[in-house]
Motif scaffolding. Structure first.
Motif, PDB file in Angstrom:
ATOM      1  N   GLY A 159       0.740  -7.249 -12.644  1.00 44.58           N
ATOM      2  CA  GLY A 159       0.064  -6.665 -13.355  1.00 44.58           C
ATOM      3  C   GLY A 159      -1.673  -7.078 -13.398  1.00 44.58           C
ATOM      4  O   GLY A 159      -2.416  -7.188 -13.615  1.00 44.58           O
ATOM      5  N   MET A 165      -9.436 -11.461  -8.399  1.00 47.00           N
ATOM      6  CA  MET A 165     -10.337 -11.180  -7.173  1.00 47.00           C
ATOM      7  C   MET A 165     -11.558 -12.122  -6.901  1.00 47.00           C
ATOM      8  O   MET A 165     -12.260 -11.824  -5.900  1.00 47.00           O
ATOM      9  CB  MET A 165     -10.151  -9.872  -7.077  1.00 47.00           C
ATOM     10  N   GLY A 228      -2.411   7.856  -4.619  1.00 45.23           N
ATOM     11  CA  GLY A 228      -3.267   8.645  -5.078  1.00 45.23           C
ATOM     12  C   GLY A 228      -2.139   9.909  -4.383  1.00 45.23           C
ATOM     13  O   GLY A 228      -2.627  10.868  -4.485  1.00 45.23           O
ATOM     14  N   ASN A 251       1.036  -3.662 -17.271  1.00 44.61           N
ATOM     15  CA  ASN A 251      -0.526  -4.345 -18.246  1.00 44.61           C
ATOM     16  C   ASN A 251       0.270  -5.298 -19.504  1.00 44.61           C
ATOM     17  O   ASN A 251       1.692  -5.772 -19.557  1.00 44.61           O
ATOM     18  CB  ASN A 251      -1.420  -3.399 -18.455  1.00 44.61           C
TER      19      ASN A 251
ATOM     20  N   MET B   1      -3.768  -4.258 -16.559  1.00 39.56           N
ATOM     21  CA  MET B   1      -4.252  -3.911 -16.276  1.00 39.56           C
ATOM     22  C   MET B   1      -3.285  -2.295 -16.291  1.00 39.56           C
ATOM     23  O   MET B   1      -2.517  -2.888 -15.360  1.00 39.56           O
ATOM     24  CB  MET B   1      -4.558  -4.716 -14.695  1.00 39.56           C
ATOM     25  N   GLU B   2      -3.980  -0.787 -16.074  1.00 46.09           N
ATOM     26  CA  GLU B   2      -3.198   0.254 -15.599  1.00 46.09           C
ATOM     27  C   GLU B   2      -2.985   0.302 -13.961  1.00 46.09           C
ATOM     28  O   GLU B   2      -3.728  -0.221 -13.281  1.00 46.09           O
ATOM     29  CB  GLU B   2      -4.082   1.485 -15.844  1.00 46.09           C
ATOM     30  N   THR B   3      -2.167   0.584 -13.895  1.00 46.74           N
ATOM     31  CA  THR B   3      -1.730   1.369 -12.140  1.00 46.74           C
ATOM     32  C   THR B   3      -2.996   2.279 -12.146  1.00 46.74           C
ATOM     33  O   THR B   3      -3.477   3.357 -12.289  1.00 46.74           O
ATOM     34  CB  THR B   3      -0.834   2.682 -12.579  1.00 46.74           C
ATOM     35  N   ASN B   5      -5.439   4.330  -9.232  1.00 47.00           N
ATOM     36  CA  ASN B   5      -5.432   5.925  -8.227  1.00 47.00           C
ATOM     37  C   ASN B   5      -6.348   5.671  -6.888  1.00 47.00           C
ATOM     38  O   ASN B   5      -7.751   5.993  -7.214  1.00 47.00           O
ATOM     39  CB  ASN B   5      -5.645   6.776  -8.974  1.00 47.00           C
ATOM     40  N   ALA B 167      -9.294  -3.711  -4.781  1.00 51.34           N
ATOM     41  CA  ALA B 167      -8.200  -3.737  -5.653  1.00 51.34           C
ATOM     42  C   ALA B 167      -6.736  -2.864  -5.222  1.00 51.34           C
ATOM     43  O   ALA B 167      -5.763  -3.343  -5.855  1.00 51.34           O
ATOM     44  CB  ALA B 167      -8.363  -3.416  -7.456  1.00 51.34           C
ATOM     45  N   LEU B 171      -2.926  -4.182  -5.774  1.00 51.67           N
ATOM     46  CA  LEU B 171      -1.715  -3.782  -6.277  1.00 51.67           C
ATOM     47  C   LEU B 171      -0.882  -3.036  -5.187  1.00 51.67           C
ATOM     48  O   LEU B 171       0.026  -3.427  -5.569  1.00 51.67           O
ATOM     49  CB  LEU B 171      -2.336  -2.664  -6.443  1.00 51.67           C
TER      50      LEU B 171
END
Lengths: 265, 238
Positions: A159, A165, A228, A251, B1-3, B5, B167, B171
């Motif tokens: 997470g 980065m 997605g 998170n 951090m959220e997942t 999309n 990013a 992930l």
């Protein structure tokens, strides 16, 4: 005491003395190395790491302290478990000794990387306020807490990758990934043990859907959407297989909710 | 951090990549359907009647596409290996071993097909593999190769992480690498049960760190198992 309080306290300190600490630490480190190379061989070996960490962004320092707190938790857990009489069968002692060795090394590594910016170790309650009252007397409870801590570690590091980065944080990102995969190796072997010992029949090295205890550790790990796209039916594989193929992140809020019961008030 | 999309996140890629990334995103949206419908191919199938023409060389490309193709190449190799392992089990295989290796095969196929879909038109062709050095009837040979492939996969993703710009891709790489590490530990546990091998001192250093290896060294290590020449000269190096 909770993790967020520790981090925010440190941040306040850092905001005031960030430059000074950095300067002093570097100077003393270099003079130490200059004067006593042989006596300080180990710190000298870690000097590159320290230097890199000090070049890191404030956000990265937060991530490292967050990681350090989790590693403190794991390290002390295995120190106590490995020291407990009649807890871990001799045949399986090598597994937990090896895991404990790595957690101790992770704490040392993060402490060295953070230098004066490292948070202090909290006081822990491995019974989690009584939820695991027999954690150091019942092997099954110990193994269940062990796998939950390891899986939490995997999800927690994952997470944070995106927060490392920045160009100056790149070395830290690689180190974090190198710890992350070790935690996953730990999780895998303990999960397999849960099956072979009959503690959780059918448990595999990987996480199937959101199955596991405590539930918060495995929340939303049944996600099938990657990039997605809902992968349901991909390559004709089952939902179980697709969920197993991707480990999901947690998170900070989610990890805090899991870790708080283990931190003594 | 959220997942996050991929399909709806702000585009954080560089400008010269933005046109390509739009194509990729559009493709990614429909990837679920297209892959399920028929893009399932057996990478590295070495039968003579293989209908997929395999080029003698592939170029991974540059930027994040190059890194994703690099991952796709390694997943092709793993998927092809475990497909063979499950199709022709080694002698004396136990039910537990067969079940575990079938799980791993499925994970690698899912990784492979997912990456192929994510790459869309930018995906390299299917690789032709060379497993002639592996004795698929021998448990030691198969599990030894599996150990090598899994450890290599872990080291490859660890070394590629800080070469990734987006990013969202980082992930996804993170979601895959820990599964590869779980595989590696499980395979090692099969070979040497109840030992320290699952995260042995041969691969984990004194700081408790797994290895992180850059693409050039990884590709050299897997070269004996791939007939197709893989060109990685345009991959990012920092």
């Amino acid at each position: 005491m909770n993790i967020f309080n520790i981090l925010s306290e440190i941040e306040k300190v850092d905001a005031d003395v960030h430059e000074r600490l950095e300067h002093i630490s570097r100077r003393s480190m270099f003079s130490t190395i200059g004067k006593k190379v042989s006596a300080y061989a180990l710190p000298a070996l870690l000097a590159t790491t320290i230097h890199k960490a000090y070049a890191a962004t404030p956000g990265a320092i937060d991530v490292l302290n967050y990681a350090l707190t989790l590693e403190y938790l794991e390290d002390e857990f295995y120190k106590m478990g490995n020291a407990a009489a009649n807890l871990i069968p001799a045949a399986e002692k090598p597994i937990f000794t090896q895991i404990g060795k790595h957690e101790t090394a992770h704490v040392a590594f993060l402490l060295a990387a953070l230098g004066n910016k490292a948070v202090a170790k909290p006081k822990f309650d491995f019974t989690a306020k009584g939820a695991f009252a027999d954690v150091f007397t019942n092997y099954k409870t110990f193994a269940i807490v062990s796998h939950a801590l390891e899986d939490t570690g995997v999800r927690a590091y994952k997470g944070q990758a995106g927060n490392l980065m920045a160009a100056e944080d790149k070395p830290l990102l690689e180190y974090a990934l190198q710890i992350h995969s070790v935690e996953a190796r730990h999780a895998s072997v303990v999960r397999r043990l849960l099956n072979t010992k009959g503690f959780v029949p059918g448990a595999k090295g990987w996480i199937t859907l959101n199955q596991g205890t405590p539930a918060a550790v495995y929340a939303a790990d049944d996600n099938l959407t990657q990039g997605g796209v809902n992968l349901k039916g991909l390559a004709g594989k089952s939902d179980e297989a697709i969920s197993e193929a991707f480990d999901e992140p947690l998170n900070k809020e989610q990890v805090l909710a899991i870790a708080t019961p283990f931190i003594a008030a | 951090m959220e997942t996050q999309n991929l399909g709806s996140s702000p585009d954080v890629r560089s400008k010269n990549e933005s046109v390509k990334s739009v194509d990729r995103r559009n493709f990614l949206r429909s990837a679920g359907m297209t892959t399920v419908a028929g893009a399932v191919f057996l990478a590295g199938c070495d039968k003579d009647d293989d209908m997929t023409p395999t080029p003698t060389s592939v170029d991974l490309g540059s930027g994040d596409v190059g890194i994703l193709n690099y991952a796709y190449a390694l997943e092709q190799l793993e998927a092809a290996f475990y497909t063979q392992v499950v199709a022709t089990p080694f002698s004396g295989i136990t039910d537990a071993e067969r079940s575990m290796l079938t799980d791993i095969r499925d994970h690698e196929i899912i990784h492979r097909d997912f990456l192929k879909a994510a790459l869309g038109n930018n995906a390299i062709a299917g690789l032709e593999v060379n497993f002639s050095s592996i004795d698929f009837t021998s448990r030691a040979s198969v599990l030894g190769a599996a150990k090598l492939f899994e450890d290599t996969g872990v080291q490859a993703y660890n070394g590629a992480g800080n070469l990734i710009k987006d990013a969202n891709y980082l992930l996804i790489a993170g979601k895959i690498v820990s599964v590869e590490a779980r595989h590696a530990a499980a395979i090692r546990d099969l070979l040497m049960p109840n030992s320290t091998s699952f995260a042995g001192d041969d691969i984990i250093d004194a700081k408790g760190l797994d290895k992180a290896v850059k693409p050039a060294d990884i590709l050299a290590a897997v070269k004996p198992y791939v007939k197709t020449t893989i060109t990685a000269s345009n991959l990012p190096t920092s």
